[in-house]
Design a protein around this motif. Structure first.
Motif, PDB file in Angstrom:
ATOM      1  N   MET A 210     -68.860  -2.913  11.590  1.00  0.00           N
ATOM      2  CA  MET A 210     -68.616  -4.092  10.747  1.00  0.00           C
ATOM      3  C   MET A 210     -69.677  -5.163  10.983  1.00  0.00           C
ATOM      4  O   MET A 210     -70.015  -5.460  12.119  1.00  0.00           O
ATOM      5  N   ARG A 211     -70.204  -5.696   9.911  1.00  0.00           N
ATOM      6  CA  ARG A 211     -71.113  -6.828  10.068  1.00  0.00           C
ATOM      7  C   ARG A 211     -70.787  -7.866   9.007  1.00  0.00           C
ATOM      8  O   ARG A 211     -70.282  -7.536   7.933  1.00  0.00           O
ATOM      9  N   ALA A 212     -71.058  -9.122   9.341  1.00  0.00           N
ATOM     10  CA  ALA A 212     -70.705 -10.215   8.427  1.00  0.00           C
ATOM     11  C   ALA A 212     -71.518 -10.104   7.134  1.00  0.00           C
ATOM     12  O   ALA A 212     -72.658  -9.654   7.152  1.00  0.00           O
ATOM     13  N   MET A 213     -70.897 -10.473   6.033  1.00  0.00           N
ATOM     14  CA  MET A 213     -71.569 -10.433   4.733  1.00  0.00           C
ATOM     15  C   MET A 213     -71.758 -11.846   4.215  1.00  0.00           C
ATOM     16  O   MET A 213     -70.788 -12.585   4.077  1.00  0.00           O
ATOM     17  N   HIS A 214     -72.992 -12.198   3.951  1.00  0.00           N
ATOM     18  CA  HIS A 214     -73.231 -13.487   3.294  1.00  0.00           C
ATOM     19  C   HIS A 214     -73.588 -13.227   1.836  1.00  0.00           C
ATOM     20  O   HIS A 214     -74.563 -12.559   1.550  1.00  0.00           O
ATOM     21  N   VAL A 215     -72.767 -13.758   0.968  1.00  0.00           N
ATOM     22  CA  VAL A 215     -72.953 -13.494  -0.459  1.00  0.00           C
ATOM     23  C   VAL A 215     -73.228 -14.798  -1.190  1.00  0.00           C
ATOM     24  O   VAL A 215     -72.522 -15.791  -0.988  1.00  0.00           O
ATOM     25  N   VAL A 216     -74.264 -14.820  -2.009  1.00  0.00           N
ATOM     26  CA  VAL A 216     -74.487 -15.942  -2.913  1.00  0.00           C
ATOM     27  C   VAL A 216     -73.997 -15.522  -4.298  1.00  0.00           C
ATOM     28  O   VAL A 216     -74.319 -14.436  -4.769  1.00  0.00           O
ATOM     29  N   VAL A 217     -73.199 -16.372  -4.913  1.00  0.00           N
ATOM     30  CA  VAL A 217     -72.759 -16.104  -6.283  1.00  0.00           C
ATOM     31  C   VAL A 217     -73.373 -17.158  -7.202  1.00  0.00           C
ATOM     32  O   VAL A 217     -73.217 -18.357  -6.977  1.00  0.00           O
ATOM     33  N   CYS A 218     -74.089 -16.692  -8.219  1.00  0.00           N
ATOM     34  CA  CYS A 218     -74.638 -17.610  -9.219  1.00  0.00           C
ATOM     35  C   CYS A 218     -73.517 -17.966 -10.187  1.00  0.00           C
ATOM     36  O   CYS A 218     -72.883 -17.068 -10.753  1.00  0.00           O
ATOM     37  N   VAL A 219     -73.260 -19.243 -10.347  1.00  0.00           N
ATOM     38  CA  VAL A 219     -72.219 -19.642 -11.292  1.00  0.00           C
ATOM     39  C   VAL A 219     -72.791 -20.651 -12.284  1.00  0.00           C
ATOM     40  O   VAL A 219     -73.672 -21.436 -11.951  1.00  0.00           O
ATOM     41  N   LYS A 220     -72.274 -20.578 -13.498  1.00  0.00           N
ATOM     42  CA  LYS A 220     -72.731 -21.505 -14.527  1.00  0.00           C
ATOM     43  C   LYS A 220     -71.571 -22.411 -14.912  1.00  0.00           C
ATOM     44  O   LYS A 220     -70.430 -21.949 -15.048  1.00  0.00           O
ATOM     45  N   GLN A 221     -71.876 -23.675 -15.054  1.00  0.00           N
ATOM     46  CA  GLN A 221     -70.877 -24.627 -15.521  1.00  0.00           C
ATOM     47  C   GLN A 221     -71.203 -24.900 -16.983  1.00  0.00           C
ATOM     48  O   GLN A 221     -72.301 -25.324 -17.307  1.00  0.00           O
ATOM     49  N   ILE A 222     -70.253 -24.633 -17.842  1.00  0.00           N
ATOM     50  CA  ILE A 222     -70.530 -24.663 -19.290  1.00  0.00           C
ATOM     51  C   ILE A 222     -69.557 -25.596 -20.011  1.00  0.00           C
ATOM     52  O   ILE A 222     -68.477 -25.884 -19.506  1.00  0.00           O
ATOM     53  N   PRO A 223     -69.937 -26.055 -21.216  1.00  0.00           N
ATOM     54  CA  PRO A 223     -68.974 -26.800 -22.022  1.00  0.00           C
ATOM     55  C   PRO A 223     -67.777 -25.903 -22.329  1.00  0.00           C
ATOM     56  O   PRO A 223     -67.940 -24.688 -22.459  1.00  0.00           O
ATOM     57  N   ASP A 224     -66.597 -26.473 -22.422  1.00  0.00           N
ATOM     58  CA  ASP A 224     -65.393 -25.685 -22.694  1.00  0.00           C
ATOM     59  C   ASP A 224     -65.601 -24.849 -23.968  1.00  0.00           C
ATOM     60  O   ASP A 224     -65.850 -25.402 -25.036  1.00  0.00           O
ATOM     61  N   PRO A 225     -65.533 -23.507 -23.854  1.00  0.00           N
ATOM     62  CA  PRO A 225     -65.783 -22.662 -25.034  1.00  0.00           C
ATOM     63  C   PRO A 225     -64.785 -22.936 -26.171  1.00  0.00           C
ATOM     64  O   PRO A 225     -65.041 -22.559 -27.316  1.00  0.00           O
ATOM     65  N   ALA A 226     -63.658 -23.591 -25.848  1.00  0.00           N
ATOM     66  CA  ALA A 226     -62.666 -23.867 -26.895  1.00  0.00           C
ATOM     67  C   ALA A 226     -63.166 -24.940 -27.867  1.00  0.00           C
ATOM     68  O   ALA A 226     -62.723 -25.013 -29.006  1.00  0.00           O
ATOM     69  N   THR A 227     -64.106 -25.791 -27.408  1.00  0.00           N
ATOM     70  CA  THR A 227     -64.667 -26.795 -28.310  1.00  0.00           C
ATOM     71  C   THR A 227     -65.984 -26.261 -28.868  1.00  0.00           C
ATOM     72  O   THR A 227     -66.786 -25.691 -28.133  1.00  0.00           O
ATOM     73  N   PRO A 228     -66.212 -26.419 -30.172  1.00  0.00           N
ATOM     74  CA  PRO A 228     -67.401 -25.828 -30.782  1.00  0.00           C
ATOM     75  C   PRO A 228     -68.697 -26.401 -30.200  1.00  0.00           C
ATOM     76  O   PRO A 228     -68.768 -27.599 -29.914  1.00  0.00           O
ATOM     77  N   GLY A 229     -69.708 -25.565 -30.019  1.00  0.00           N
ATOM     78  CA  GLY A 229     -70.978 -25.997 -29.462  1.00  0.00           C
ATOM     79  C   GLY A 229     -71.778 -26.819 -30.462  1.00  0.00           C
ATOM     80  O   GLY A 229     -71.519 -26.794 -31.659  1.00  0.00           O
TER      81      GLY A 229
ATOM     82  N   ALA B 139     -65.678  -6.988   4.828  1.00  0.00           N
ATOM     83  CA  ALA B 139     -66.666  -6.907   5.906  1.00  0.00           C
ATOM     84  C   ALA B 139     -66.113  -7.504   7.193  1.00  0.00           C
ATOM     85  O   ALA B 139     -66.678  -7.309   8.269  1.00  0.00           O
ATOM     86  N   GLY B 140     -65.029  -8.245   7.076  1.00  0.00           N
ATOM     87  CA  GLY B 140     -64.418  -8.850   8.259  1.00  0.00           C
ATOM     88  C   GLY B 140     -65.128 -10.101   8.732  1.00  0.00           C
ATOM     89  O   GLY B 140     -64.877 -10.586   9.842  1.00  0.00           O
ATOM     90  N   GLY B 141     -66.019 -10.648   7.932  1.00  0.00           N
ATOM     91  CA  GLY B 141     -66.696 -11.896   8.322  1.00  0.00           C
ATOM     92  C   GLY B 141     -67.782 -12.244   7.330  1.00  0.00           C
ATOM     93  O   GLY B 141     -68.175 -11.397   6.530  1.00  0.00           O
ATOM     94  N   GLY B 142     -68.227 -13.487   7.392  1.00  0.00           N
ATOM     95  CA  GLY B 142     -69.262 -13.948   6.479  1.00  0.00           C
ATOM     96  C   GLY B 142     -68.725 -15.020   5.564  1.00  0.00           C
ATOM     97  O   GLY B 142     -67.623 -15.548   5.789  1.00  0.00           O
TER      98      GLY B 142
END
Lengths: 259, 324
Positions: free
Chosen positions: A1-20, A55-58
């Protein structure tokens, strides 16, 4: 077992319910209102949290680019369980294209030195679908896109990658980048405790200069020359079912000579 | 004025060239004096005839990739050609799994933008402009490349009509894949082909699609039976693919397949933007939904406001009588 460091790319967007809307002068997408976490990214965040658990850590670090120091979408992902976030917010990035976005995100990701980079297949608002692969190339990483199932065994990724005909089983050593499809896992809802904890989790805010990027490298090399409304498809006949609507359908299919 | 050379990403399945490749090649012929294609696979000779008949003069091939993924391998091979002086004016990709990977990697290698979701392309002097529908197809945006060629564009399937030019087989030209370093470390271990009966979703004359309004996964059987009776392909909204009712291969929409059949029947689908993008090019649309306000009725030629659990069984019974 070894620690896992994960980067997640996330986008913050205008609410799709309102028209662009496009800005009439710059012809770029208006992103000035409140932004939310792109639903597509919740899958990557959840997958990353599960891989760290396995991974049990990270830990999971979020990386995002957004105008006006926007953090509300990041808080949602922090409330799900991510440990911290890096936000690149810089006026010079307004209307940035996919390659520019990838350059900025790649520079921010490099600081976190992850074992694994995760992203959604494409964003809900821009849906170019090229940013993850561009990031992988910029970072010199192998990548597996369109992942519908992800496991890590002994430091090696085992991924199911969607194809036209079904799926491919792909193996890949770490570090690497994976883009996940919606449905790869069921994202958790943030708990009350999670939401409270998210408020004090660290968000490091950076500018283009902080990342050591040369502004000249980020200049757009494309220009929107025309914006026009699409030809509208007219709505046809609408009927309320009174128990015989199926006959209307049959009649319609007969008229088209497909029955 | 037209372009001198356009390259097209050629893709094939079991020795058969994908329709999207032929669509792009046919369009490229209108815009450039010379159309060439590039391909990762060990059967370039098998597809050179079809490509040539559609106007491709040369088919560059890396050969089989020995388990490497096409994204990094093909991008590196093309970048090496371009750096060596063999450069086109424009490189066209279909919006496919591999197309997006290769285009993304190549855009970094060449440091050029890649324009995506394109449905048209035009050339005026030295300026190349592409068209992209946004906001669920309600707005059309034209974007011009403002950098030196080669330009890179990803085009949606069904944007152009495939047509033959009567040319002979394309000349097969091997190209080398340079050392990929770490980027080439992902390895294909196994391929799974999901069996589907009936016509292919993106080639069927009739598509019958179901959505969340069906209520539960078991009710998708109604969609499959209806499809069978009409010799149609069954399809699905993203909502029920995400929910695991049906495989991803069924998905119609922005992610998933773009379809343009003669008849599209949407049952229990409200018509989220993401879905409309994938089906509103259909010639005739029939929608069945409980909610009168559902956006799907805005594009339907025949809209039935009603319960799919009543309308579909009645429709199935009627069709069984007729079709048997």
């Amino acid at each position: 077992m070894r620690a896992m460091h994960v980067v997640v790319c996330v986008k913050q967007i205008p609410d799709p319910a309102t028209p662009g809307e496009l800005d009439p002068t710059t012809k770029t997408l208006k992103r000035e209102g409140k932004l939310i976490l792109d639903e597509s990214d919740a899958y990557g965040v959840e997958m990353a949290l599960q891989l760290v658990d396995a991974a049990g850590g990270g830990e999971v670090t979020l990386v995002s680019m957004a105008p006006n120091s926007e953090v509300s979408g990041l808080r949602t992902a922090l409330a799900m369980g991510a440990a911290k976030a890096i936000l690149v917010s810089d006026d010079s990035l307004a209307g940035a294209d996919a390659l520019t976005t990838a350059k900025v995100l790649a520079a921010a990701i490099k600081r976190a030195e992850p074992d694994l980079v995760m992203a959604a297949t494409e964003s809900t608002d821009g849906y170019t679908g090229t940013v993850p692969e561009q990031i992988a190339e910029l970072l010199g990483l192998p990548s597996v896109t369109f992942a519908s199932h992800v496991e890590v065994r002994d430091g090696t990724l085992s991924v199911r990658r969607q194809t036209e005909a079904g799926y491919d089983e792909v193996e890949c050593p770490l570090p690497a980048l994976v883009s996940v499809t919606a449905g790869v896992v069921e994202p958790r809802y943030p708990s009350f405790k999670g939401i409270m904890a998210a408020k004090s989790k660290p968000v490091e805010e950076l500018t283009v200069a902080d990342l050591g990027l040369d502004a000249g490298q980020l200049d757009p090399r494309q220009e929107i020359v025309e914006v026009a409304p699409a030809e509208e498809r007219k709505a046809g006949e609408i009927i309320h079912d009174e128990g015989d609507a199926h006959l209307k359908v049959v009649e319609y299919l007969e008229k088209l000579k497909v029955l | 004025m037209s372009l001198s050379t356009i390259w097209v990403h050629a893709e094939a399945q079991e020795g058969k060239v994908l329709t999207v490749t032929l669509e792009l090649v046919s369009k490229a012929r209108e815009l450039a004096g010379n159309v060439e294609a590039f391909y990762a696979g060990d059967d370039a000779d098998a597809i050179a005839g079809t490509l040539g008949a559609h106007g491709v003069t040369k088919l560059y091939t890396t050969g089989g990739l020995d388990g490497k993924l096409p994204g990094p391998a093909l991008a590196a091979a093309l970048a090496a050609q371009i750096e060596g002086g063999n450069a086109p004016d424009m490189i066209m990709f279909g919006t496919t799994y591999d197309g997006r990977d290769v285009a993304g990697r190549l855009s970094v290698k060449l440091d050029r933008p890649v324009l995506t979701n394109c449905t048209d392309i035009g050339v005026d002097g030295d300026t190349v402009t592409v068209t992209e529908p946004i906001f669920g197809g309600t707005t059309i945006v034209d974007t011009a490349f403002r950098c030196d060629p080669p330009h890179i564009g990803l085009f949606r399937p069904k944007s152009f009509e495939p047509s033959e030019s009567g040319g002979g087989a394309a000349e097969v030209v091997p190209i080398e894949v340079p050392d990929l370093g770490a980027t080439g470390a992902a390895k294909l271990v196994n391929r799974h082909i999901e069996e589907r009966q009936g016509p292919k979703l993106d080639e069927a004359d009739i598509v019958v699609a179901g959505g969340r309004g069906l209520g539960e996964s078991g009710k998708f059987e109604m969609i499959e039976e209806l499809a069978k009776l009409l010799k149609a392909a069954p399809g699905a909204s993203r909502a029920i693919v995400d929910a695991g009712w049906v495989p991803y291969a069924y998905q119609v929409g922005q992610t998933g397949k773009v379809v343009k059949p003669t008849v599209y029947i949407a049952a229990g689908i409200s018509g989220a933007t993401q879905h409309l993008v994938g089906m509103k090019g259909s010639k005739n649309i029939i929608a069945i939904n409980k909610d009168e306000e559902a956006p799907i009725f805005g594009v339907a030629d025949l809209g039935i406001v009603g319960d799919v659990h009543k309308v579909l069984p009645a429709l199935l019974e009627e069709l069984r009588k007729r079709v048997g």
